[in-house]
Scaffold this motif. Structure first.
Motif, mmCIF file in Angstrom:
data_model
loop_
_atom_site.group_PDB
_atom_site.id
_atom_site.type_symbol
_atom_site.label_atom_id
_atom_site.label_comp_id
_atom_site.label_asym_id
_atom_site.label_seq_id
_atom_site.Cartn_x
_atom_site.Cartn_y
_atom_site.Cartn_z
ATOM 1 N N ALA A 144 32.865 39.639 44.648
ATOM 2 C CA ALA A 144 31.849 39.842 45.688
ATOM 3 C C ALA A 144 31.918 41.252 46.267
ATOM 4 C CB ALA A 144 32.021 38.804 46.800
ATOM 5 N N GLY A 145 32.821 42.082 45.743
ATOM 6 C CA GLY A 145 32.949 43.452 46.222
ATOM 7 C C GLY A 145 33.844 43.618 47.436
ATOM 8 N N ARG A 146 34.520 42.544 47.841
ATOM 9 C CA ARG A 146 35.418 42.616 48.994
ATOM 10 C C ARG A 146 36.746 43.248 48.590
ATOM 11 N NH1 ARG A 146 33.988 36.538 50.173
ATOM 12 N NH2 ARG A 146 35.036 36.478 48.169
ATOM 13 N N ALA A 147 37.287 44.087 49.458
ATOM 14 C CA ALA A 147 38.605 44.678 49.233
ATOM 15 C C ALA A 147 39.668 43.632 49.565
ATOM 16 C CB ALA A 147 38.786 45.915 50.095
ATOM 17 N N ILE A 148 40.620 43.481 48.674
ATOM 18 C CA ILE A 148 41.717 42.533 48.862
ATOM 19 C C ILE A 148 43.006 43.330 48.925
ATOM 20 C CG2 ILE A 148 42.923 40.536 47.888
ATOM 21 C CD1 ILE A 148 39.968 39.946 48.575
ATOM 22 N N ASP A 149 43.741 43.191 50.022
ATOM 23 C CA ASP A 149 45.033 43.860 50.169
ATOM 24 C C ASP A 149 46.114 42.960 49.580
ATOM 25 O OD1 ASP A 149 44.301 46.267 51.469
ATOM 26 O OD2 ASP A 149 44.066 45.155 53.352
ATOM 27 N N ILE A 150 46.735 43.456 48.525
ATOM 28 C CA ILE A 150 47.815 42.721 47.876
ATOM 29 C C ILE A 150 49.133 43.338 48.336
ATOM 30 C CG2 ILE A 150 48.878 42.177 45.652
ATOM 31 C CD1 ILE A 150 45.994 42.074 44.528
ATOM 32 N N LYS A 151 50.024 42.489 48.850
ATOM 33 C CA LYS A 151 51.313 42.966 49.353
ATOM 34 C C LYS A 151 52.314 43.146 48.219
ATOM 35 C CE LYS A 151 52.907 40.581 52.767
ATOM 36 N NZ LYS A 151 53.236 39.665 53.864
ATOM 37 N N THR A 152 52.376 42.183 47.318
ATOM 38 C CA THR A 152 53.336 42.250 46.216
ATOM 39 C C THR A 152 52.913 41.306 45.097
ATOM 40 O OG1 THR A 152 55.699 42.170 45.679
ATOM 41 C CG2 THR A 152 54.895 40.484 47.138
ATOM 42 N N ILE A 153 53.360 41.620 43.908
ATOM 43 C CA ILE A 153 53.247 40.727 42.756
ATOM 44 C C ILE A 153 54.677 40.435 42.336
ATOM 45 C CG2 ILE A 153 52.496 40.435 40.375
ATOM 46 C CD1 ILE A 153 50.282 42.456 40.897
ATOM 47 N N ARG A 154 54.989 39.148 42.157
ATOM 48 C CA ARG A 154 56.374 38.796 41.847
ATOM 49 C C ARG A 154 56.442 37.581 40.929
ATOM 50 N NH1 ARG A 154 57.471 34.560 45.481
ATOM 51 N NH2 ARG A 154 55.901 34.459 47.109
ATOM 52 N N ILE A 155 57.607 37.393 40.348
ATOM 53 C CA ILE A 155 57.904 36.217 39.531
ATOM 54 C C ILE A 155 59.277 35.711 39.948
ATOM 55 C CG2 ILE A 155 56.490 36.904 37.538
ATOM 56 C CD1 ILE A 155 59.038 37.989 36.200
ATOM 57 N N PHE A 156 59.590 34.467 39.589
ATOM 58 C CA PHE A 156 60.955 33.988 39.785
ATOM 59 C C PHE A 156 61.844 34.646 38.739
ATOM 60 C CE2 PHE A 156 59.179 29.972 41.799
ATOM 61 C CZ PHE A 156 59.526 30.349 43.069
ATOM 62 N N ASP A 157 63.138 34.700 38.998
ATOM 63 C CA ASP A 157 64.051 35.395 38.098
ATOM 64 C C ASP A 157 64.443 34.586 36.870
ATOM 65 O OD1 ASP A 157 65.711 33.582 39.378
ATOM 66 O OD2 ASP A 157 67.244 35.046 39.909
ATOM 67 N N GLU A 158 64.124 33.295 36.831
ATOM 68 C CA GLU A 158 64.433 32.492 35.660
ATOM 69 C C GLU A 158 63.502 31.297 35.569
ATOM 70 O OE1 GLU A 158 68.564 31.452 36.181
ATOM 71 O OE2 GLU A 158 68.071 29.698 37.372
ATOM 72 N N TYR A 197 61.908 28.157 32.321
ATOM 73 C CA TYR A 197 61.922 27.637 30.966
ATOM 74 C C TYR A 197 60.724 28.132 30.170
ATOM 75 C CZ TYR A 197 65.876 24.778 32.173
ATOM 76 O OH TYR A 197 67.122 24.375 32.554
ATOM 77 N N GLY A 198 60.654 29.438 29.944
ATOM 78 C CA GLY A 198 59.643 30.026 29.084
ATOM 79 C C GLY A 198 58.278 30.220 29.720
ATOM 80 N N VAL A 199 57.956 29.456 30.734
ATOM 81 C CA VAL A 199 56.665 29.565 31.407
ATOM 82 C C VAL A 199 56.867 30.414 32.657
ATOM 83 C CG1 VAL A 199 54.814 28.309 32.548
ATOM 84 C CG2 VAL A 199 55.946 27.320 30.553
ATOM 85 N N VAL A 200 56.059 31.460 32.781
ATOM 86 C CA VAL A 200 56.218 32.361 33.918
ATOM 87 C C VAL A 200 54.978 32.265 34.796
ATOM 88 C CG1 VAL A 200 56.640 34.735 34.651
ATOM 89 C CG2 VAL A 200 57.531 33.944 32.443
ATOM 90 N N ASP A 201 55.152 31.769 36.009
ATOM 91 C CA ASP A 201 54.070 31.794 36.990
ATOM 92 C C ASP A 201 54.134 33.129 37.713
ATOM 93 O OD1 ASP A 201 53.041 29.212 36.552
ATOM 94 O OD2 ASP A 201 54.554 28.328 37.868
ATOM 95 N N LEU A 202 52.976 33.689 37.995
ATOM 96 C CA LEU A 202 52.894 34.966 38.692
ATOM 97 C C LEU A 202 52.429 34.703 40.116
ATOM 98 C CD1 LEU A 202 52.956 38.126 37.844
ATOM 99 C CD2 LEU A 202 50.543 37.938 38.327
ATOM 100 N N TYR A 203 53.147 35.246 41.095
ATOM 101 C CA TYR A 203 52.849 35.046 42.503
ATOM 102 C C TYR A 203 52.289 36.341 43.085
ATOM 103 C CZ TYR A 203 55.615 30.927 41.660
ATOM 104 O OH TYR A 203 56.073 29.747 41.140
ATOM 105 N N VAL A 204 51.092 36.250 43.663
ATOM 106 C CA VAL A 204 50.421 37.395 44.255
ATOM 107 C C VAL A 204 50.334 37.142 45.752
ATOM 108 C CG1 VAL A 204 48.316 38.790 44.263
ATOM 109 C CG2 VAL A 204 49.082 37.708 42.127
ATOM 110 N N ASP A 205 51.141 37.881 46.521
ATOM 111 C CA ASP A 205 51.158 37.728 47.971
ATOM 112 C C ASP A 205 50.061 38.601 48.579
ATOM 113 O OD1 ASP A 205 53.512 36.005 48.397
ATOM 114 O OD2 ASP A 205 54.576 37.678 47.468
ATOM 115 N N LEU A 206 49.246 37.985 49.433
ATOM 116 C CA LEU A 206 48.117 38.668 50.058
ATOM 117 C C LEU A 206 48.427 39.021 51.509
ATOM 118 C CD1 LEU A 206 45.352 36.214 48.786
ATOM 119 C CD2 LEU A 206 46.104 38.349 47.705
ATOM 120 N N ALA A 207 47.820 40.082 51.984
ATOM 121 C CA ALA A 207 48.005 40.497 53.374
ATOM 122 C C ALA A 207 47.208 39.621 54.336
ATOM 123 C CB ALA A 207 47.598 41.958 53.540
ATOM 124 N N ALA A 208 46.116 39.034 53.864
ATOM 125 C CA ALA A 208 45.250 38.192 54.704
ATOM 126 C C ALA A 208 44.954 36.891 53.957
ATOM 127 C CB ALA A 208 43.948 38.933 55.010
#
Length: 115
Positions: A19-33, A35-46
């Protein structure tokens, strides 16, 4: 979530949704271990708007950010709607993400069963 078990892949940056809105992303992270499947966590400021985890443009921009950090593969995909939070988007990663995650310190616990 326990930050002691996280691997930070990216610090703060701005992205744009469909929609053209600016999204402030604080961090992108994963867990350190895992079983082969990696979920990606995107922390938002708002808090996220409804359905933001499915926004193709936003996901493409997050994927592009990861590519700038060394990921080589297709765009990520929306995670399960049940695990989304107000200030957190969870994305599923394709198989091509695993080698990138391992290079960043992810321990693939399923590799122990490959022997």
């Amino acid at each position: 979530m326990n930050q002691d078990t996280d691997i930070q892949l990216s610090g703060p940056f701005k992205a744009t949704d469909g929609a053209g809105r600016a999204i402030d992303i604080k961090t992108i992270r994963i867990f350190d271990e895992g079983y082969g499947v990696v979920d990606l966590y995107v922390d938002l400021a708002a808090p996220a708007s409804e359905g933001l985890h499915k926004d193709k443009k936003l996901i493409a921009e997050i994927s592009a950010r990861l590519r700038s950090l060394g990921y080589a593969g297709p765009d990520l995909v929306p995670g399960d709607p049940v695990i989304q939070e107000k200030k957190l988007i969870v994305l599923d990663t394709p198989d091509e993400f695993l080698p990138f995650a391992v290079r960043k310190g992810f321990k693939d616990l399923s590799s122990e069963f490959d022997e």
